[in-house]
Scaffold this motif. Structure first.
Motif, PDB file in Angstrom:
ATOM      1  N   SER A 108       0.835  -1.202   0.000  1.00 33.22           N
ATOM      2  CA  SER A 108       0.000   0.000   0.000  1.00 33.22           C
ATOM      3  C   SER A 108       0.870   1.252   0.000  1.00 33.22           C
ATOM      4  CB  SER A 108      -0.936  -0.002   1.207  1.00 33.22           C
ATOM      5  OG  SER A 108      -0.180  -0.042   2.400  1.00 33.22           O
ATOM      6  N   CYS A 109       0.288   2.329  -0.481  1.00 35.87           N
ATOM      7  CA  CYS A 109       0.963   3.620  -0.557  1.00 35.87           C
ATOM      8  C   CYS A 109       1.130   4.180   0.858  1.00 35.87           C
ATOM      9  CB  CYS A 109       0.140   4.582  -1.414  1.00 35.87           C
ATOM     10  SG  CYS A 109       0.802   6.266  -1.437  1.00 35.87           S
ATOM     11  N   PRO A 110       2.355   4.640   1.188  1.00 36.20           N
ATOM     12  CA  PRO A 110       2.569   5.197   2.522  1.00 36.20           C
ATOM     13  C   PRO A 110       1.842   6.526   2.741  1.00 36.20           C
ATOM     14  CG  PRO A 110       4.568   5.386   1.202  1.00 36.20           C
ATOM     15  CD  PRO A 110       3.576   4.591   0.397  1.00 36.20           C
ATOM     16  N   ARG A 111       1.452   7.204   1.662  1.00 36.87           N
ATOM     17  CA  ARG A 111       0.755   8.489   1.793  1.00 36.87           C
ATOM     18  C   ARG A 111      -0.750   8.329   1.948  1.00 36.87           C
ATOM     19  NH1 ARG A 111       3.578  12.312  -2.718  1.00 36.87           N
ATOM     20  NH2 ARG A 111       5.615  12.402  -1.755  1.00 36.87           N
ATOM     21  N   CYS A 112      -1.350   7.592   0.991  1.00 34.89           N
ATOM     22  CA  CYS A 112      -2.823   7.528   0.976  1.00 34.89           C
ATOM     23  C   CYS A 112      -3.385   6.186   1.419  1.00 34.89           C
ATOM     24  CB  CYS A 112      -3.357   7.876  -0.409  1.00 34.89           C
ATOM     25  SG  CYS A 112      -3.031   6.603  -1.653  1.00 34.89           S
ATOM     26  N   GLY A 113      -2.528   5.162   1.507  1.00 35.17           N
ATOM     27  CA  GLY A 113      -2.997   3.845   1.906  1.00 35.17           C
ATOM     28  C   GLY A 113      -3.580   3.019   0.772  1.00 35.17           C
ATOM     29  N   GLY A 114      -3.665   3.585  -0.437  1.00 37.33           N
ATOM     30  CA  GLY A 114      -4.197   2.857  -1.592  1.00 37.33           C
ATOM     31  C   GLY A 114      -3.244   1.779  -2.073  1.00 37.33           C
ATOM     32  N   GLU A 115      -3.764   0.863  -2.883  1.00 40.89           N
ATOM     33  CA  GLU A 115      -2.929  -0.209  -3.425  1.00 40.89           C
ATOM     34  C   GLU A 115      -1.857   0.364  -4.344  1.00 40.89           C
ATOM     35  OE1 GLU A 115      -5.265  -3.175  -5.396  1.00 40.89           O
ATOM     36  OE2 GLU A 115      -6.026  -3.994  -3.521  1.00 40.89           O
ATOM     37  N   VAL A 116      -0.671  -0.198  -4.259  1.00 39.75           N
ATOM     38  CA  VAL A 116       0.429   0.208  -5.119  1.00 39.75           C
ATOM     39  C   VAL A 116       0.343  -0.586  -6.420  1.00 39.75           C
ATOM     40  CG1 VAL A 116       2.947   0.229  -5.354  1.00 39.75           C
ATOM     41  CG2 VAL A 116       1.891   0.806  -3.172  1.00 39.75           C
ATOM     42  N   PHE A 117       0.644   0.060  -7.553  1.00 43.55           N
ATOM     43  CA  PHE A 117       0.647  -0.621  -8.851  1.00 43.55           C
ATOM     44  C   PHE A 117       1.933  -0.267  -9.582  1.00 43.55           C
ATOM     45  CE2 PHE A 117      -1.506   3.418  -9.254  1.00 43.55           C
ATOM     46  CZ  PHE A 117      -0.885   3.998 -10.353  1.00 43.55           C
ATOM     47  N   LEU A 118       2.305  -1.102 -10.521  1.00 41.09           N
ATOM     48  CA  LEU A 118       3.507  -0.851 -11.306  1.00 41.09           C
ATOM     49  C   LEU A 118       3.303   0.384 -12.176  1.00 41.09           C
ATOM     50  CD1 LEU A 118       4.413  -4.460 -12.477  1.00 41.09           C
ATOM     51  CD2 LEU A 118       5.510  -3.113 -10.690  1.00 41.09           C
ATOM     52  N   ASN A 119       4.319   1.202 -12.268  1.00 39.08           N
ATOM     53  CA  ASN A 119       4.252   2.394 -13.101  1.00 39.08           C
ATOM     54  C   ASN A 119       4.737   2.037 -14.508  1.00 39.08           C
ATOM     55  OD1 ASN A 119       3.804   5.088 -13.715  1.00 39.08           O
ATOM     56  ND2 ASN A 119       5.879   5.681 -13.181  1.00 39.08           N
ATOM     57  N   VAL A 120       3.871   1.371 -15.265  1.00 36.99           N
ATOM     58  CA  VAL A 120       4.191   0.985 -16.632  1.00 36.99           C
ATOM     59  C   VAL A 120       3.263   1.736 -17.575  1.00 36.99           C
ATOM     60  CG1 VAL A 120       5.119  -1.286 -16.065  1.00 36.99           C
ATOM     61  CG2 VAL A 120       2.695  -1.044 -16.510  1.00 36.99           C
ATOM     62  N   HIS A 121       3.765   2.011 -18.767  1.00 35.59           N
ATOM     63  CA  HIS A 121       3.007   2.789 -19.733  1.00 35.59           C
ATOM     64  C   HIS A 121       1.927   1.922 -20.375  1.00 35.59           C
ATOM     65  CE1 HIS A 121       2.947   5.773 -23.248  1.00 35.59           C
ATOM     66  NE2 HIS A 121       2.327   6.276 -22.214  1.00 35.59           N
ATOM     67  N   LYS A 122       0.795   1.821 -19.695  1.00 34.28           N
ATOM     68  CA  LYS A 122      -0.284   0.968 -20.189  1.00 34.28           C
ATOM     69  C   LYS A 122      -1.624   1.681 -20.187  1.00 34.28           C
ATOM     70  CE  LYS A 122      -1.292  -1.011 -15.725  1.00 34.28           C
ATOM     71  NZ  LYS A 122      -2.190  -1.903 -15.126  1.00 34.28           N
ATOM     72  N   GLY A 123      -1.674   2.861 -19.647  1.00 33.14           N
ATOM     73  CA  GLY A 123      -2.934   3.583 -19.603  1.00 33.14           C
ATOM     74  C   GLY A 123      -2.775   4.934 -18.941  1.00 33.14           C
ATOM     75  N   PRO A 124      -3.891   5.585 -18.628  1.00 29.88           N
ATOM     76  CA  PRO A 124      -3.841   6.949 -18.079  1.00 29.88           C
ATOM     77  C   PRO A 124      -3.239   7.038 -16.674  1.00 29.88           C
ATOM     78  CG  PRO A 124      -6.083   6.106 -18.042  1.00 29.88           C
ATOM     79  CD  PRO A 124      -5.255   5.097 -18.793  1.00 29.88           C
ATOM     80  N   GLU A 125      -3.100   5.908 -16.001  1.00 33.26           N
ATOM     81  CA  GLU A 125      -2.526   5.944 -14.653  1.00 33.26           C
ATOM     82  C   GLU A 125      -1.004   6.051 -14.644  1.00 33.26           C
ATOM     83  OE1 GLU A 125      -3.040   1.723 -15.940  1.00 33.26           O
ATOM     84  OE2 GLU A 125      -4.384   3.416 -15.864  1.00 33.26           O
ATOM     85  N   TYR A 126      -0.366   5.980 -15.817  1.00 30.91           N
ATOM     86  CA  TYR A 126       1.090   6.078 -15.910  1.00 30.91           C
ATOM     87  C   TYR A 126       1.540   7.479 -15.481  1.00 30.91           C
ATOM     88  CZ  TYR A 126       5.745   6.234 -18.001  1.00 30.91           C
ATOM     89  OH  TYR A 126       7.089   6.370 -18.210  1.00 30.91           O
ATOM     90  N   PRO A 178       4.756   9.825 -15.712  1.00 31.25           N
ATOM     91  CA  PRO A 178       6.082   9.963 -16.305  1.00 31.25           C
ATOM     92  C   PRO A 178       6.991  10.956 -15.582  1.00 31.25           C
ATOM     93  CG  PRO A 178       4.533  11.291 -17.538  1.00 31.25           C
ATOM     94  CD  PRO A 178       3.742  10.564 -16.470  1.00 31.25           C
ATOM     95  N   ASP A 179       6.474  11.690 -14.621  1.00 29.01           N
ATOM     96  CA  ASP A 179       7.226  12.786 -13.994  1.00 29.01           C
ATOM     97  C   ASP A 179       8.622  12.396 -13.533  1.00 29.01           C
ATOM     98  OD1 ASP A 179       4.783  13.923 -14.410  1.00 29.01           O
ATOM     99  OD2 ASP A 179       4.316  14.261 -12.313  1.00 29.01           O
ATOM    100  N   HIS A 180       8.755  11.234 -12.931  1.00 25.56           N
ATOM    101  CA  HIS A 180      10.042  10.796 -12.399  1.00 25.56           C
ATOM    102  C   HIS A 180      11.080  10.616 -13.514  1.00 25.56           C
ATOM    103  CE1 HIS A 180      12.895   8.783  -9.776  1.00 25.56           C
ATOM    104  NE2 HIS A 180      12.979   7.814 -10.662  1.00 25.56           N
ATOM    105  N   TYR A 181      10.622  10.264 -14.710  1.00 22.39           N
ATOM    106  CA  TYR A 181      11.527   9.958 -15.814  1.00 22.39           C
ATOM    107  C   TYR A 181      11.854  11.172 -16.682  1.00 22.39           C
ATOM    108  CZ  TYR A 181       9.872   5.405 -14.397  1.00 22.39           C
ATOM    109  OH  TYR A 181       9.545   4.305 -13.652  1.00 22.39           O
ATOM    110  N   LEU A 182      11.087  12.243 -16.567  1.00 17.49           N
ATOM    111  CA  LEU A 182      11.270  13.402 -17.440  1.00 17.49           C
ATOM    112  C   LEU A 182      12.647  14.058 -17.325  1.00 17.49           C
ATOM    113  CD1 LEU A 182       7.708  14.984 -17.243  1.00 17.49           C
ATOM    114  CD2 LEU A 182       8.683  13.564 -19.054  1.00 17.49           C
ATOM    115  N   PRO A 183      13.181  14.298 -16.128  1.00 21.13           N
ATOM    116  CA  PRO A 183      14.509  14.924 -16.059  1.00 21.13           C
ATOM    117  C   PRO A 183      15.602  14.086 -16.738  1.00 21.13           C
ATOM    118  CG  PRO A 183      13.419  15.081 -13.936  1.00 21.13           C
ATOM    119  CD  PRO A 183      12.580  14.166 -14.793  1.00 21.13           C
TER     120      PRO A 183
END
Length: 110
Positions: A11-29, A31-36
Motif C-alpha cells: 500500500s501507498c505510505p501516503r494515501c494507503g491505496g494499493e500500489v501498482f507498477l508504473n508501466v506505460h499501459k494507460g492513463p494511470e502512468y 512519467p514525472d520521475h523519468y522526465l529529467p
C-alpha cells in the motif's frame, strides 16, 4: 509463504491505496520521475554522437544498419563510421556525416 496463500498487495505510505507498477499501459502512468533523465539524454544527444558500426552487412539490415542510419538522420550532430570488408557503403543522404571504411576491423584498430 505457503502454497496457495495469497500475497498482500503493498500500500501507498501516503494515501494507503494499493500500489501498482508504473508501466506505460494507460492513463494511470506517471512519467514525472523519468522526465529529467529524458531531458538530460536529449541534451547529451544534441551535443553530438559518433556511431561506430563494425561488420554489419545485409543479412539482417533491419537489425543494425537501418536503425543506425535512422539515429544518424534523426540527430543533426551525429556522425557515422561504418567499418566493413565487403559492405562499407553509406547512403548518399548521409555522405556528409558518414565515413565508409572498407577494411577488416582488426587492421583498422591495429
Amino acid at each position: 509463504m505457503e502454497t496457495g496463500e495469497a500475497m498482500a498487495v503493498p500500500s501507498c505510505p501516503r494515501c494507503g491505496g494499493e500500489v501498482f507498477l508504473n508501466v506505460h499501459k494507460g492513463p494511470e502512468y506517471v512519467p514525472d520521475h523519468y522526465l529529467p533523465a529524458g531531458q538530460r539524454l536529449r541534451d547529451w544527444l544534441q551535443d553530438g554522437v559518433l556511431v561506430l558500426e563494425i561488420g554489419a552487412g545485409y543479412s539482417t539490415p533491419g537489425v543494425i544498419r537501418s536503425p543506425v542510419e535512422s539515429v544518424v538522420r534523426g540527430l543533426p550532430g551525429a556522425r557515422l563510421v561504418r567499418i566493413n570488408t565487403a559492405h562499407a557503403e553509406v547512403p548518399a543522404d548521409l555522405a556528409e556525416r558518414a565515413l565508409s571504411v572498407r577494411a577488416d576491423v582488426a587492421e583498422v584498430l591495429a
